[in-house]
Design an enzyme around this catalytic site. Structure first.
Site, PDB file in Angstrom:
ATOM      1  N   SER A  63       0.798  -1.236   0.000  1.00  0.00           N
ATOM      2  CA  SER A  63       0.000   0.000   0.000  1.00  0.00           C
ATOM      3  C   SER A  63       0.827   1.281   0.000  1.00  0.00           C
ATOM      4  CB  SER A  63      -0.933   0.024   1.209  1.00  0.00           C
ATOM      5  OG  SER A  63      -1.972  -0.890   1.020  1.00  0.00           O
ATOM      6  N   LYS A  66       0.290   3.501  -2.857  1.00  0.00           N
ATOM      7  CA  LYS A  66      -0.882   4.385  -2.950  1.00  0.00           C
ATOM      8  C   LYS A  66      -0.508   5.869  -2.822  1.00  0.00           C
ATOM      9  CE  LYS A  66      -3.794   0.613  -1.453  1.00  0.00           C
ATOM     10  NZ  LYS A  66      -4.292  -0.215  -0.387  1.00  0.00           N
ATOM     11  N   TYR A 188      -3.746  -2.398 -10.350  1.00  0.00           N
ATOM     12  CA  TYR A 188      -3.620  -2.224  -8.893  1.00  0.00           C
ATOM     13  C   TYR A 188      -2.730  -3.317  -8.284  1.00  0.00           C
ATOM     14  CZ  TYR A 188      -4.958  -2.357  -3.967  1.00  0.00           C
ATOM     15  OH  TYR A 188      -4.912  -2.412  -2.597  1.00  0.00           O
ATOM     16  N   TYR A 239      -4.485   3.904   8.295  1.00  0.00           N
ATOM     17  CA  TYR A 239      -5.846   3.368   8.424  1.00  0.00           C
ATOM     18  C   TYR A 239      -6.456   3.657   9.793  1.00  0.00           C
ATOM     19  CZ  TYR A 239      -3.918   1.335   4.313  1.00  0.00           C
ATOM     20  OH  TYR A 239      -3.298   1.198   3.124  1.00  0.00           O
ATOM     21  N   VAL A 257       1.251  -3.731   3.841  1.00  0.00           N
ATOM     22  CA  VAL A 257       1.241  -5.028   4.532  1.00  0.00           C
ATOM     23  C   VAL A 257       2.491  -5.866   4.262  1.00  0.00           C
ATOM     24  CG1 VAL A 257      -1.258  -5.267   4.872  1.00  0.00           C
ATOM     25  CG2 VAL A 257      -0.212  -6.124   2.764  1.00  0.00           C
TER      26      VAL A 257
HETATM   27  O1  DON Z   1      -4.828  -4.860  -1.758  1.00  0.00           O
HETATM   28  C1  DON Z   1      -4.305  -5.292  -0.750  1.00  0.00           C
HETATM   29  O2  DON Z   1      -4.953  -5.760   0.180  1.00  0.00           O
HETATM   30  C2  DON Z   1      -2.800  -5.245  -0.665  1.00  0.00           C
HETATM   31  N1  DON Z   1      -2.235  -5.356  -1.964  1.00  0.00           N
HETATM   32  C3  DON Z   1      -2.322  -3.965  -0.052  1.00  0.00           C
HETATM   33  C4  DON Z   1      -2.865  -3.702   1.332  1.00  0.00           C
HETATM   34  C5  DON Z   1      -1.964  -2.923   2.213  1.00  0.00           C
HETATM   35  O3  DON Z   1      -0.757  -2.886   2.040  1.00  0.00           O
HETATM   36  C6  DON Z   1      -2.595  -2.262   3.385  1.00  0.00           C
HETATM   37  N2  DON Z   1      -1.614  -1.627   4.222  1.00  0.00           N
HETATM   38  N3  DON Z   1      -1.285  -1.747   5.345  1.00  0.00           N
END
Ligand code: DON
Length: 303
Positions: A63, A66, A188, A239, A257
């Site tokens: 993420s 983003k 994405y 978040y 993550v």
């Molecule tokens: O779309 C997802 O769930 C993962 N590719 C990215 C989520 C993420 O990194 C949230 N951050 N803490």
């Protein structure tokens, strides 16, 4: 300030928490990473880079991507972007579906998954190649031409991407998707799969410490837009833990993550820390601890 000495002190201080937390398993390809890894890098606005631990080791940026897609879309689209995505903290997990129905398919902010899918959709329309635009930008800003996608992670995300797929289709039902959902999802997932080191990422988010100016001196964002991105990072970048992160660290930050977190000290430097063990809200346990220690030791925060 002796940044190298500060980073060494931070590394020593976080040793007791290394290995705490749980590595993300909902993307199976991420589950194989050793939770004891730790790296941290600092890149000054002048271009000097310092680091400790595994700071040159590439990891999955997830993420953190983003932040860069938001900046790239904002630089091309300006305020029009905010008609399709909000800028309020969600108070909900990053992949939550509940708010979207109450709020008619307009995601709370660009850093929850729903909001990032809208941004990728927009970037795809604006550039014709969202993921390629992101990769080229990150290669240029990090100064590392080897920055690339990890096809194994991208495939793993696509295979286990039912939630993101649900979010994208749900927004499409409200008319908040311009491109076909499978195309947006593919871009994405590839964006999230980019592999970069702490050194790469600290350099790459330098434009946010330089008020929108890129590594080569060209302007990506206006000063006001750079402030906007930093503000959304502060309020939404971690978040449903953004309040606690602001309280403990006092810097705009964005987690992924994969265990990475970037943070910005405007006018001075950008930081990136990586350690794969996550807390219940998806943020690196040792990463938050390290940034907390860093700002406490140095007195450097935006407050
Ligand atoms: O779309 C997802 O769930 C993962 N590719 C990215 C989520 C993420 O990194 C949230 N951050 N803490």
């Amino acid at each position: 300030m002796d940044y190298q000495a500060v980073l060494s002190e931070v590394w020593d201080a976080v040793r007791p928490v290394l290995g705490q937390g749980r590595v993300a398993t909902y993307i199976p390809a991420l589950a194989a990473v050793d939770p004891h890894r730790f790296g941290m890098a600092l890149a000054t606005v002048e271009g000097d880079v310092y680091g400790v631990g595994d700071w040159r080791e590439p990891f999955s940026i997830q993420s953190i991507s983003k932040v860069f897609t938001l900046a790239l879309a904002l630089s091309r689209d300006g305020d029009a972007l905010w008609r399709r995505v909000g800028k309020e903290p969600s108070g909900n997990p990053f992949n939550s579906l509940v708010q979207l129905e109450y709020e008619q398919g307009i995601p709370r902010n660009p850093f929850i998954n729903a909001g990032a899918l809208v941004i990728t959709d927009r970037l795809q329309r604006l550039t014709g190649d969202a993921r390629g635009t992101l990769r080229d930008f990150l290669r240029a800003e990090s100064g590392n031409p080897l920055v690339d996608f990890d096809p194994v992670i991208a495939a793993s995300e696509a295979e286990h991407g039912h939630r993101n797929s649900a979010l994208a289709h749900f927004m499409a039902s409200y008319g908040n998707m311009e491109s076909a959902v499978p195309e947006v999802l593919e871009h994405y997932f590839w964006q999230c799969s980019l592999a970069m080191s702490c050194a790469d990422l600290a350099r790459a988010c330098g434009f946010l410490a330089r008020h929108g100016q890129r590594a080569d001196g060209a302007r990506l964002l206006t000063r006001s837009q750079a402030k906007q991105v930093n503000a959304v990072m502060l309020t939404c970048g971690t978040y449903d833990a953004a309040g606690e992160f602001a309280y403990r660290v006092g810097l705009p930050g964005k987690s992924g993550v994969g265990g990475g977190i970037i943070a910005v000290i405007p006018n001075r430097c950008a930081l990136c820390v990586w350690s794969p063990g996550l807390d219940a809200r998806g943020n690196s346990v040792a990463g938050v601890e390290a940034l907390d220690r860093f700002t406490t030791l140095t007195g450097l925060s935006i407050f």
